[in-house]
Scaffold this motif. Structure first.
Motif, PDB file in Angstrom:
ATOM      1  N   GLU A 195       0.872  -1.003   0.003  1.00  0.00           N
ATOM      2  CA  GLU A 195      -0.039   0.118   0.062  1.00  0.00           C
ATOM      3  C   GLU A 195       0.962   1.345   0.070  1.00  0.00           C
ATOM      4  O   GLU A 195       1.797   1.203   0.841  1.00  0.00           O
ATOM      5  CB  GLU A 195      -0.964  -0.068   1.262  1.00  0.00           C
ATOM      6  CG  GLU A 195      -1.921  -1.054   1.256  1.00  0.00           C
ATOM      7  CD  GLU A 195      -2.829  -1.239   2.608  1.00  0.00           C
ATOM      8  OE1 GLU A 195      -2.952   0.117   3.044  1.00  0.00           O
ATOM      9  OE2 GLU A 195      -3.048  -2.101   3.096  1.00  0.00           O
ATOM     10  N   THR A 196       0.673   2.110  -0.974  1.00  0.00           N
ATOM     11  CA  THR A 196       1.416   3.385  -1.198  1.00  0.00           C
ATOM     12  C   THR A 196       0.524   4.556  -1.163  1.00  0.00           C
ATOM     13  O   THR A 196      -0.440   4.621  -1.965  1.00  0.00           O
ATOM     14  CB  THR A 196       2.426   3.117  -2.287  1.00  0.00           C
ATOM     15  OG1 THR A 196       3.138   1.930  -2.536  1.00  0.00           O
ATOM     16  CG2 THR A 196       3.394   4.448  -2.546  1.00  0.00           C
ATOM     17  N   SER A 197       0.792   5.459  -0.297  1.00  0.00           N
ATOM     18  CA  SER A 197       0.339   6.720  -0.398  1.00  0.00           C
ATOM     19  C   SER A 197       1.393   7.838  -0.178  1.00  0.00           C
ATOM     20  O   SER A 197       2.464   7.720  -0.154  1.00  0.00           O
ATOM     21  CB  SER A 197      -0.813   6.748   0.609  1.00  0.00           C
ATOM     22  OG  SER A 197      -0.250   6.685   2.114  1.00  0.00           O
ATOM     23  N   GLU A 198       0.635   9.057  -0.192  1.00  0.00           N
ATOM     24  CA  GLU A 198       1.793  10.077   0.296  1.00  0.00           C
ATOM     25  C   GLU A 198       1.140  11.101   1.522  1.00  0.00           C
ATOM     26  O   GLU A 198       0.096  11.023   1.806  1.00  0.00           O
ATOM     27  CB  GLU A 198       1.951  11.281  -0.799  1.00  0.00           C
ATOM     28  CG  GLU A 198       2.692  10.693  -2.009  1.00  0.00           C
ATOM     29  CD  GLU A 198       2.824  11.829  -3.008  1.00  0.00           C
ATOM     30  OE1 GLU A 198       2.047  12.886  -2.974  1.00  0.00           O
ATOM     31  OE2 GLU A 198       3.825  11.514  -3.715  1.00  0.00           O
ATOM     32  N   VAL A 199       2.226  11.573   2.175  1.00  0.00           N
ATOM     33  CA  VAL A 199       1.851  12.611   3.403  1.00  0.00           C
ATOM     34  C   VAL A 199       2.578  13.730   3.287  1.00  0.00           C
ATOM     35  O   VAL A 199       3.772  13.696   2.883  1.00  0.00           O
ATOM     36  CB  VAL A 199       1.866  12.015   4.760  1.00  0.00           C
ATOM     37  CG1 VAL A 199       3.233  11.429   4.940  1.00  0.00           C
ATOM     38  CG2 VAL A 199       1.226  12.875   5.855  1.00  0.00           C
ATOM     39  N   THR A 200       2.017  15.034   3.392  1.00  0.00           N
ATOM     40  CA  THR A 200       2.695  16.183   3.121  1.00  0.00           C
ATOM     41  C   THR A 200       2.724  16.638   4.760  1.00  0.00           C
ATOM     42  O   THR A 200       1.576  17.031   5.258  1.00  0.00           O
ATOM     43  CB  THR A 200       1.993  17.032   2.230  1.00  0.00           C
ATOM     44  OG1 THR A 200       2.102  16.592   0.952  1.00  0.00           O
ATOM     45  CG2 THR A 200       2.709  18.629   2.373  1.00  0.00           C
ATOM     46  N   LEU A 201       3.779  16.874   5.306  1.00  0.00           N
ATOM     47  CA  LEU A 201       4.021  17.642   6.514  1.00  0.00           C
ATOM     48  C   LEU A 201       4.512  19.037   6.527  1.00  0.00           C
ATOM     49  O   LEU A 201       5.227  19.218   5.618  1.00  0.00           O
ATOM     50  CB  LEU A 201       4.957  16.804   7.243  1.00  0.00           C
ATOM     51  CG  LEU A 201       4.493  15.215   7.464  1.00  0.00           C
ATOM     52  CD1 LEU A 201       5.385  14.720   8.387  1.00  0.00           C
ATOM     53  CD2 LEU A 201       3.090  15.359   8.318  1.00  0.00           C
ATOM     54  N   LYS A 202       4.072  19.950   7.239  1.00  0.00           N
ATOM     55  CA  LYS A 202       4.650  21.234   7.434  1.00  0.00           C
ATOM     56  C   LYS A 202       5.329  21.355   8.571  1.00  0.00           C
ATOM     57  O   LYS A 202       5.228  20.535   9.462  1.00  0.00           O
ATOM     58  CB  LYS A 202       3.327  22.460   7.689  1.00  0.00           C
ATOM     59  CG  LYS A 202       2.346  22.129   6.457  1.00  0.00           C
ATOM     60  CD  LYS A 202       1.109  23.340   6.807  1.00  0.00           C
ATOM     61  CE  LYS A 202       0.281  23.053   5.655  1.00  0.00           C
ATOM     62  NZ  LYS A 202      -0.867  24.371   5.924  1.00  0.00           N
ATOM     63  N   TYR A 203       6.342  22.103   8.421  1.00  0.00           N
ATOM     64  CA  TYR A 203       7.256  22.410   9.403  1.00  0.00           C
ATOM     65  C   TYR A 203       7.762  24.069   9.575  1.00  0.00           C
ATOM     66  O   TYR A 203       7.743  24.613   8.603  1.00  0.00           O
ATOM     67  CB  TYR A 203       8.530  21.411   9.400  1.00  0.00           C
ATOM     68  CG  TYR A 203       9.273  21.762   8.109  1.00  0.00           C
ATOM     69  CD1 TYR A 203      10.695  22.820   8.323  1.00  0.00           C
ATOM     70  CD2 TYR A 203       8.985  21.077   6.884  1.00  0.00           C
ATOM     71  CE1 TYR A 203      11.245  22.647   7.099  1.00  0.00           C
ATOM     72  CE2 TYR A 203       9.976  21.164   5.968  1.00  0.00           C
ATOM     73  CZ  TYR A 203      11.121  22.054   6.148  1.00  0.00           C
ATOM     74  OH  TYR A 203      11.788  22.159   4.976  1.00  0.00           O
ATOM     75  N   LYS A 204       8.071  24.298  10.742  1.00  0.00           N
ATOM     76  CA  LYS A 204       8.340  25.495  10.883  1.00  0.00           C
ATOM     77  C   LYS A 204       9.925  25.927  10.964  1.00  0.00           C
ATOM     78  O   LYS A 204      10.612  25.413  11.453  1.00  0.00           O
ATOM     79  CB  LYS A 204       8.033  26.177  12.306  1.00  0.00           C
ATOM     80  CG  LYS A 204       8.396  27.700  12.829  1.00  0.00           C
ATOM     81  CD  LYS A 204       7.962  27.532  14.423  1.00  0.00           C
ATOM     82  CE  LYS A 204       8.458  29.228  14.727  1.00  0.00           C
ATOM     83  NZ  LYS A 204       7.847  29.543  16.235  1.00  0.00           N
ATOM     84  N   GLU A 205      10.223  27.115   9.934  1.00  0.00           N
ATOM     85  CA  GLU A 205      11.472  27.432   9.886  1.00  0.00           C
ATOM     86  C   GLU A 205      11.733  29.003  10.029  1.00  0.00           C
ATOM     87  O   GLU A 205      10.900  29.689   9.017  1.00  0.00           O
ATOM     88  CB  GLU A 205      11.891  26.838   8.312  1.00  0.00           C
ATOM     89  CG  GLU A 205      13.581  27.187   8.284  1.00  0.00           C
ATOM     90  CD  GLU A 205      14.164  26.809   7.034  1.00  0.00           C
ATOM     91  OE1 GLU A 205      14.149  27.197   5.915  1.00  0.00           O
ATOM     92  OE2 GLU A 205      14.386  25.385   7.033  1.00  0.00           O
ATOM     93  N   GLY A 206      12.083  29.348  10.855  1.00  0.00           N
ATOM     94  CA  GLY A 206      12.233  30.951  11.149  1.00  0.00           C
ATOM     95  C   GLY A 206      10.544  31.308  11.535  1.00  0.00           C
ATOM     96  O   GLY A 206       9.947  30.544  12.216  1.00  0.00           O
ATOM     97  N   ASN A 207      10.243  32.390  10.582  1.00  0.00           N
ATOM     98  CA  ASN A 207       8.737  32.770  10.852  1.00  0.00           C
ATOM     99  C   ASN A 207       7.790  32.261   9.664  1.00  0.00           C
ATOM    100  O   ASN A 207       6.719  32.675   9.605  1.00  0.00           O
ATOM    101  CB  ASN A 207       8.662  34.219  10.873  1.00  0.00           C
ATOM    102  CG  ASN A 207       9.339  34.880  12.033  1.00  0.00           C
ATOM    103  OD1 ASN A 207       9.491  34.389  13.114  1.00  0.00           O
ATOM    104  ND2 ASN A 207      10.337  35.866  11.850  1.00  0.00           N
ATOM    105  N   SER A 208       8.213  31.374   9.035  1.00  0.00           N
ATOM    106  CA  SER A 208       7.506  30.683   7.844  1.00  0.00           C
ATOM    107  C   SER A 208       7.239  29.274   8.055  1.00  0.00           C
ATOM    108  O   SER A 208       7.870  28.631   8.653  1.00  0.00           O
ATOM    109  CB  SER A 208       8.270  30.869   6.681  1.00  0.00           C
ATOM    110  OG  SER A 208       9.445  30.261   6.458  1.00  0.00           O
ATOM    111  N   LEU A 209       6.328  28.702   7.374  1.00  0.00           N
ATOM    112  CA  LEU A 209       6.187  27.265   7.251  1.00  0.00           C
ATOM    113  C   LEU A 209       6.470  26.866   5.925  1.00  0.00           C
ATOM    114  O   LEU A 209       6.391  27.369   4.930  1.00  0.00           O
ATOM    115  CB  LEU A 209       4.629  27.133   7.536  1.00  0.00           C
ATOM    116  CG  LEU A 209       4.046  27.008   9.005  1.00  0.00           C
ATOM    117  CD1 LEU A 209       2.366  26.648   8.672  1.00  0.00           C
ATOM    118  CD2 LEU A 209       4.723  26.038   9.665  1.00  0.00           C
ATOM    119  N   LYS A 210       7.207  25.724   6.012  1.00  0.00           N
ATOM    120  CA  LYS A 210       7.715  24.894   4.813  1.00  0.00           C
ATOM    121  C   LYS A 210       6.920  23.521   4.816  1.00  0.00           C
ATOM    122  O   LYS A 210       6.396  23.188   5.836  1.00  0.00           O
ATOM    123  CB  LYS A 210       9.013  24.730   4.873  1.00  0.00           C
ATOM    124  CG  LYS A 210       9.814  26.276   4.599  1.00  0.00           C
ATOM    125  CD  LYS A 210      11.269  26.002   4.346  1.00  0.00           C
ATOM    126  CE  LYS A 210      12.008  27.260   3.907  1.00  0.00           C
ATOM    127  NZ  LYS A 210      13.525  27.236   3.549  1.00  0.00           N
TER     128      LYS A 210
END
Length: 727
Positions: free
Chosen positions: A302-317
């Motif tokens: 089973e294959t899928s994708e997950v997109t995670l956000k992370y804080k870098e400085g004052n922005s989210l990547k």
């Protein structure tokens, strides 16, 4: 007036065009439910929550928890749902990925929507209570979660410290999902996270005593979790639907995890039952599809994708990861060139059902039936009830396995014979009921000494059901319980705080013997040795020997040589009986020098070094040697202290406690229930609250407070009474 205030506030939102995450209809429903709830705060700030229904009690309980420590409530769910990197940065990205590997948001929503109606109502009330708190406290600025959703409890369905999922290594997840690399296995030959041997031992003590050994003839229970300080609050939740539970709740959860009602009491200790397994998978790409071998078949990964956000400085990547899964579970790491899937208990609906319904049982028969749900995976349970029963359950979720395989290490997932074959019924697990000796103890130790000669026999169970490993706390508890009679609640407290430290009973005489067998070493070491020679192996604030012994023990653990394969108890005994005598003296000499450098004198009393301090409500503790603190005579659980006090330095000279005895209670069951309790520090996480540190003096002096359980007692000690939204 309060309702009128909120009515105008809603109108203001509409007229000014302000955006709110809460609708007028939601607010109206919360107002209506809040009117059915009363919260009474006693003289220690403990919230006693009264509702008409269980859902009302949950609503009020969550509101009260948010009042006491919203930061910890929110943080637990930021971690659980896999969004910690959005707040704390990229270093937490793989903690978030771990959470998403085991459950996506869509799966959590599906679990919630398909839960029994009564459980959905509690999850709805959980979210409503927290959201109503945010609505009525606009000054509170959440770190991330501005609206709590009723599917979120599916991620955090047990009350233990992180639960099983924390044993899945984020370092290995990162190595696989970032670089497709394999890390070396740990010392046990597997890929799970293991405890740092120099950290304070985590776990708990549970002791149940039958009426044969108590003054009143009633059963008693010691509830003594060893957790991070301020990890749990003390609460009381009551409804007209049969809920009347008191005890410790992990911040953000709607069930009392370790506690009691009028008829039953339950204490959980961390189990060493094998409940997590790793399955090595044979993976190939076939016709553009990843496949894994299973017997004579090839099955699609089973294959899928997950997109995670992370804080870098004052922005989210953002970072997107592929996610892989076989029927064994998600792929979590590699061993050599093989992918590995990790299997663990993941039944959030059933786990929440068990965690909540446990609190409403009236006797052992009902409690035993509840255990048939079999989702309490990371815990042992010590139990007592008003009918005089005492019981012990070693684990609860125990997969049936083929004993020809060694599941302490990764097994071949392509071989169907390695698959789990369902779960062991409770009757097949390691259990004890009303043993003839009249007591049961567990300190995260072997179950095969839990009731002395009435303990279960190791040879009667598969080896994966428990490791046969003792610890000094168990040795200590057994020795005390063998001599117990006419026990009272105060006597149970005294037993739980007995100052003896059995870890040093061979180590220190071995040191003295080494000195006696050596040429003269100078006046300072001679004086220090005489202190150790006269020591009775007990801890106290005034004890200089305790200071010397603690640092001598820690130095030896870090710097001493010992044969391969010794467990902790064997190592400590070896340092006293088998190690080179010149090594013992060299490490003791270094210990004296360290004390002189850090504290000005080697003969510094333990209480001058071992301190209790709470400067602010931050989750990561801050300490300062120049600011006020309290002396503590307790000691580390590693030395066999039943009342564990885990302390270390934090860019300081002095040691500051952060774990060990946190919420502690002693309970006596009879025609009515009687209990005393103590909480490290205080109920509130707000430094401006009178209940931020009001139990600190009591904590260091072992001065328990009487629990107000019955309504008359609660009202007699009422400090505040209000409905949610009025405070």
């Amino acid at each position: 007036m309060k309702k009128l205030h909120y009515f105008f506030l809603v109108i203001l939102f509409v007229l000014t065009g302000c955006q709110s995450q809460f609708s007028a209809s939601e607010i109206a429903l919360w107002e209506e439910q809040a009117s059915q709830i009363e919260i009474i705060r006693d003289d220690f700030g403990v919230p006693h929550v009264y509702g008409q229904t269980d859902a009302d009690a949950v609503f009020g309980l969550m509101y009260a928890q948010a009042e006491d420590d919203f930061n910890r409530v929110e943080r637990n769910y930021i971690w659980a749902i896999g969004r910690l990197a959005e707040v704390e940065g990229e270093e937490e990205l793989y903690s978030d990925l771990r959470a998403r590997l085991f459950m996506s948001k869509e799966e959590a929503v599906d679990y919630y929507e398909n839960a029994p109606d009564w459980l959905k109502e509690l999850c709805d009330a959980w979210a409503a209570g927290l959201n109503y708190y945010l609505y009525t406290h606009p000054e509170v600025e959440p770190a991330l979660i501005t609206k709590f959703e009723p599917w979120m409890p599916m991620y955090f369905s047990e009350g233990s410290i992180g639960g099983d999922i924390e044993r899945v290594s984020t370092r290995r997840i990162r190595a696989f999902y970032e670089d497709r690399t394999s890390l070396a296995l740990n010392g046990f030959g597997n890929g799970l996270t293991i405890t740092d041997p120099y950290e304070e031992p985590k776990g708990s003590n549970g002791i149940a005593v039958s009426g044969d050994l108590t003054e009143s003839g009633n059963a008693m229970l010691l509830i003594n979790p060893h957790t991070s300080f301020y990890f749990r609050g003390e609460v009381h939740a009551v409804s007209e639907e049969g809920l009347n539970a008191y005890g410790a709740v992990t911040w953000g959860q709607f069930f009392i995890y370790q506690g009691f009602n009028e008829k039953t009491g339950w204490m959980h200790t961390s189990t060493y039952t094998d409940v997590i397994d790793e399955f090595k998978q044979v993976i190939e790409e076939r016709d553009g599809q990843l496949m894994y071998k299973y017997g004579d078949e090839w099955k699609p990964v089973e294959t899928s994708e997950v997109t995670l956000k992370y804080k870098e400085g004052n922005s989210l990547k953002e970072k997107t990861f592929p996610v892989y899964r076989t029927h064994h579970g998600p792929i979590t790491h590699m061993i050599d060139d093989e992918w590995v899937a990790t299997s663990l208990m993941w039944e959030p609906v059933k786990a929440l059902e068990q965690s909540y319904t446990r609190t409403k049982k009236n006797n052992h028969d009902e409690f035993r039936a509840m255990m048939d749900i079999r989702t309490n995976s990371s815990n042992n349970t010590v139990f007592a009830d008003a009918e005089g029963n005492i019981a012990y359950y070693h684990g609860n979720f125990i997969p049936i396995r083929d004993t020809q395989f060694d599941y302490t290490q990764p097994v071949d997932g392509s071989n169907p014979a390695t698959d789990w074959q369902g779960l062991h019924p409770v009757d097949e697990a390691i259990t004890i009921l009303n043993p003839g000796n009249g007591w049961i103890q567990n300190t995260n130790s072997t179950p095969f000494t839990a009731a002395a000669e009435y303990s279960p026999k190791k040879e009667d169970y598969p080896r994966y059901m428990s490791i046969d490993s003792e610890n000094f706390r168990a040795v200590h508890a057994i020795d005390l319980l063998k001599r117990t009679s006419n026990l009272t609640l105060d006597g149970l407290i005294e037993l739980g705080y007995d100052p003896r430290l059995p870890a040093f009973e061979k180590m220190i005489p071995g040191l003295v013997q080494a000195y006696d067998n050596s040429p003269p070493k100078g006046e300072t070491i001679a004086e220090a040795i005489e202190v150790m020679r006269g020591w009775d192996f007990t801890t106290s604030e005034e004890s200089v020997a305790m200071s010397l012994a603690h640092f001598y023990g820690m130095n030896y653990l870090r710097n001493g040589e010992n044969p391969e394969g010794l467990n902790f108890m064997e190592r400590m005994d070896y340092y006293g009986e088998g190690s080179p005598e010149e090594e013992r003296l060299a490490i003791f000499k270094q210990t004296i020098e360290d004390l002189e450098e850090d504290f000005g004198s080697w003969d510094t009393p333990w209480g001058d070094i071992n301190r209790f301090q709470r400067l602010d409500g931050s989750i990561a503790p801050n300490f300062d040697d120049d600011k006020p603190s309290l002396p503590v005579g307790l000691a580390s659980g590693r030395w066999g202290a039943l009342a564990s006090y885990g302390a270390r330095t934090y860019d300081t000279k002095k040691l500051y406690g952060t774990s060990g005895n946190s919420f502690i209670a002693v309970v006596e069951f009879g025609d009515t229930v009687k209990a005393k309790s103590l909480l490290a520090g205080g109920q509130s996480g707000d430094p401006d609250s009178p209940h931020f540190f009001d139990q600190a003096e009591r904590y260091v002096n072992v001065n328990f407070k009487d629990v107000a359980y019955y309504r008359n007692d609660v009202e007699a000690r009422a400090e505040e009474r209000y409905k949610p939204g009025e405070r």
